[in-house]
Design an enzyme around this catalytic site. Structure first.
Site, PDB file in Angstrom:
ATOM      1  N   ASN A   1       0.070  11.380  -4.400  1.00  0.00           N
ATOM      2  CA  ASN A   1      -0.476  11.924  -5.645  1.00  0.00           C
ATOM      3  C   ASN A   1       0.425  11.692  -6.842  1.00  0.00           C
ATOM      4  OD1 ASN A   1      -2.883  12.830  -4.707  1.00  0.00           O
ATOM      5  ND2 ASN A   1      -2.364  15.001  -4.679  1.00  0.00           N
TER       6      ASN A   1
ATOM      7  N   LYS B   1      -5.688 -24.837   7.756  1.00  0.00           N
ATOM      8  CA  LYS B   1      -6.384 -24.906   6.477  1.00  0.00           C
ATOM      9  C   LYS B   1      -7.570 -25.855   6.606  1.00  0.00           C
ATOM     10  CE  LYS B   1      -3.308 -22.387   4.174  1.00  0.00           C
ATOM     11  NZ  LYS B   1      -3.623 -21.118   3.501  1.00  0.00           N
TER      12      LYS B   1
ATOM     13  N   LYS C   1      -8.581 -22.220   4.835  1.00  0.00           N
ATOM     14  CA  LYS C   1      -8.507 -20.894   5.447  1.00  0.00           C
ATOM     15  C   LYS C   1      -9.871 -20.398   5.910  1.00  0.00           C
ATOM     16  CE  LYS C   1      -6.546 -18.584   2.181  1.00  0.00           C
ATOM     17  NZ  LYS C   1      -5.960 -17.403   1.519  1.00  0.00           N
TER      18      LYS C   1
ATOM     19  N   LYS D   1      -0.928 -19.859  13.338  1.00  0.00           N
ATOM     20  CA  LYS D   1      -1.477 -18.540  13.047  1.00  0.00           C
ATOM     21  C   LYS D   1      -2.849 -18.669  12.425  1.00  0.00           C
ATOM     22  CE  LYS D   1      -0.337 -16.333   9.182  1.00  0.00           C
ATOM     23  NZ  LYS D   1      -1.416 -16.697   8.229  1.00  0.00           N
TER      24      LYS D   1
ATOM     25  N   ASP E   1      -5.254 -17.765   9.564  1.00  0.00           N
ATOM     26  CA  ASP E   1      -5.061 -17.272   8.210  1.00  0.00           C
ATOM     27  C   ASP E   1      -5.722 -15.901   8.121  1.00  0.00           C
ATOM     28  OD1 ASP E   1      -3.936 -17.443   5.749  1.00  0.00           O
ATOM     29  OD2 ASP E   1      -4.982 -19.257   5.133  1.00  0.00           O
ATOM     30  N   GLU E   2      -5.306 -15.119   7.131  1.00  0.00           N
ATOM     31  CA  GLU E   2      -5.658 -13.696   7.159  1.00  0.00           C
ATOM     32  C   GLU E   2      -7.153 -13.402   7.113  1.00  0.00           C
ATOM     33  OE1 GLU E   2      -5.035 -14.644   2.814  1.00  0.00           O
ATOM     34  OE2 GLU E   2      -4.003 -15.120   4.675  1.00  0.00           O
TER      35      GLU E   2
ATOM     36  N   HIS F   1       0.742  -9.386   8.630  1.00  0.00           N
ATOM     37  CA  HIS F   1       0.420 -10.162   7.432  1.00  0.00           C
ATOM     38  C   HIS F   1       0.249  -9.188   6.281  1.00  0.00           C
ATOM     39  CE1 HIS F   1      -1.340 -13.043   4.696  1.00  0.00           C
ATOM     40  NE2 HIS F   1      -1.059 -14.007   5.557  1.00  0.00           N
ATOM     41  N   ARG F   2       0.787  -9.530   5.122  1.00  0.00           N
ATOM     42  CA  ARG F   2       0.827  -8.560   4.022  1.00  0.00           C
ATOM     43  C   ARG F   2      -0.125  -8.919   2.874  1.00  0.00           C
ATOM     44  NH1 ARG F   2       6.591  -9.797   0.932  1.00  0.00           N
ATOM     45  NH2 ARG F   2       6.114 -11.978   0.449  1.00  0.00           N
TER      46      ARG F   2
ATOM     47  N   HIS G   1       5.641 -11.288   6.923  1.00  0.00           N
ATOM     48  CA  HIS G   1       5.823 -12.310   5.897  1.00  0.00           C
ATOM     49  C   HIS G   1       6.747 -11.764   4.806  1.00  0.00           C
ATOM     50  CE1 HIS G   1       2.716 -15.307   7.134  1.00  0.00           C
ATOM     51  NE2 HIS G   1       2.420 -14.280   7.923  1.00  0.00           N
TER      52      HIS G   1
ATOM     53  N   SER H   1       6.375 -18.321   4.512  1.00  0.00           N
ATOM     54  CA  SER H   1       5.190 -19.130   4.242  1.00  0.00           C
ATOM     55  C   SER H   1       4.873 -19.096   2.761  1.00  0.00           C
ATOM     56  CB  SER H   1       3.991 -18.611   5.045  1.00  0.00           C
ATOM     57  OG  SER H   1       3.651 -17.299   4.646  1.00  0.00           O
TER      58      SER H   1
END
EC number: 4.1.1.39
Length: 459
Positions: free
Chosen positions: A111, A166, A168, A191, A193-194, A287-288, A321, A368
């Site tokens: 808050n 790729k 993606k 990996k 991709d997200e 993954h962020r 990452h 990456s």
């Protein structure tokens, strides 16, 4: 209402708070809105983050006051505010008494982010005392487990050569699996991709079956183990578990070659903890995606990428990452290497606090974002080692000779750095690396002036 007489104790010393071991300490950059005093606003911030509100309430008793969050240091000129949170404030599981990161966030960055007297406030560091640190899961796996699968030294196994398939989105299952096979003939790790998951044009079950087969074929052809990070991100806990179980069943004897990727920022702490606890034998790939909304230096609220990484280690991420520290296409700078040290070291210095991890397993930096074979040596020079997972999408599949050659060029770049050999010199006897110079000429001109003449003379 000025609450500084209750929620501020500027006589408290940070060293004493750390020695006492009963407070989580947080450092913020905070600016009050015009017309509000710094200490008054800081105290209101601490109140809103713990036991207080904007008025005194009749239900407050002496015990309540004993768990107030306290402002213990301010520097209005530098906009620095530090607050000590008693560990008793933080929620714990009823099933096992463990800590919850969501509770940490609710208090320290909840808050208070919407307070009317605060222009902005952003957390830049935090310190966790031993009694609270031990309540977090921490990682169950990290890069050492990948090195073991790859047959490397588990203490200093070096860079894991990886990629992101790729584009993606837009590949159907067979083209996706074919791209995996192509890269694996030269590299180690792939990996999702997200956003890749269970799109209608690429059903997860079909894609995973083909990728598992591609891994087997690549391993047979190269005689080397291969790794895959599969995206199990979902809103629903049961969906995450269902995806994970299907993936492990499909990979079968290669199940220990599989990591699970979770989009930890967009799904939140619950998804990371679900993966950590439901699949403790898998590498948990944090993954962020989306984090820049709060972590970017352009955002004056929220928390920094350093704080996000530190929280990821607490929760149990095997790897997260960390950007490219100014050496790739993503926002960052060379000084971001402290983020990697906080993830990997037994004790490390942050912007404000030194954290001792008390034996908590390390989290692996995942590099990456715009990296290729030509950019790696400078990155490793800055970091000081190469024990990272490195994933290049364009840096692999943008190679003029394709994904296999791109993977080999990345490996050769790492070999050159490890041997202390100039990259152009090494490229003279390694075709894939030499062709990387031709594949990425803008980078070649920037980092290796005169490379054309040097390579031509060698030819």
């Amino acid at each position: 209402m000025d609450q500084s007489n209750r929620y501020a104790r500027l006589d408290l010393k940070e060293a004493d708070l750390i020695a006492g071991g009963r407070h989580v300490l947080c450092a913020y950059v905070m600016k009050p809105k015009a017309g509000y005093g710094y200490l008054e606003t800081a105290a209101h911030f601490a109140a809103e983050s713990s036991t207080g509100t904007n008025v005194e309430v009749s239900t407050t008793d002496d015990f309540t006051r004993g768990v107030d969050a306290l402002v213990y240091e301010i520097d209005p000129e530098k906009e620095i505010m530090k607050i000590a949170y008693p560990v008793e404030l933080f929620d714990r599981n009823i099933i096992d008494g463990r800590a919850m990161l969501c509770s940490f966030l609710t208090l320290t960055i909840g808050n208070n982010q919407g307070m009317g007297d605060v222009e902005y406030a952003k957390m830049h560091d935090f310190y966790v005392p031993p009694c609270y640190l031990r309540l977090f899961d921490g990682p169950s796996m990290n890069i050492a487990d990948m090195w073991r699968v790859l047959g490397r030294d588990v203490r200093n196994g070096g860079m894991v050569v990886g990629t992101i398939i790729k584009p993606k989105l837009g590949l159907r299952p067979k083209p996706f699996a074919d791209a995996c096979h192509e890269f694996w003939l030269g590299g180690d790790f792939i990996k999702n991709d997200e956003p890749q998951g269970n799109q209608t044009f690429a059903p997860l079950k079909e894609t995973i079956r083909l990728v598992a087969d591609a891994m087997k074929r690549a391993q047979d052809e190269t005689g080397e183990a291969k790794l895959f990070s599969a995206n199990i991100t979902a809103d629903d806990h049961y969906e995450m578990v269902a995806r994970g179980e299907y993936i492990l069943e499909t990979f079968g004897e290669n199940a220990d070659h599989v990591a699970f990727l979770v989009d930890g920022y967009v799904t939140g702490p619950a998804a990371i903890t679900t993966a950590r606890r439901q699949f403790p034998r898998q590498f948990l790939h944090y993954h962020r995606a989306g984090h820049g909304a709060v972590t970017s230096p352009q955002s004056m609220r929220g928390y920094t990428a350093f704080v996000l990484s530190k929280m990821a280690r607490l929760q149990g991420a095997s790897g997260i990452h960390t950007g490219t520290m100014g050496y790739g296409k993503m926002e960052g700078e060379a000084a971001d290497k402290i983020m990697a040290y906080m993830l990997t070291d037994e004790a490390a210095e942050g912007p404000f606090y030194r954290q001792d991890w008390l034996g908590l397993k390390a989290t692996t930096p995942i590099i990456s974002g715009g990296m290729n074979a030509l950019r790696l040596p400078g990155f490793f020079d800055n970091l000081g080692h190469s024990n990272v997972i490195q994933t290049s999408g364009g840096g692999a599949f943008g190679h003029l000779d394709g994904g296999t050659a791109g993977a080999k060029s990345l490996r050769q770049s790492h070999e050159a750095w490890m041997a202390g050999v100039d990259l152009v010199t090494y490229a003279r006897e390694h075709r894939e690396l030499a062709r990387a110079f031709e594949s990425f000429p803008a980078d070649a001109d920037k980092f290796y002036p005169g490379w054309r003449d040097r390579l031509q003379r060698a030819a």
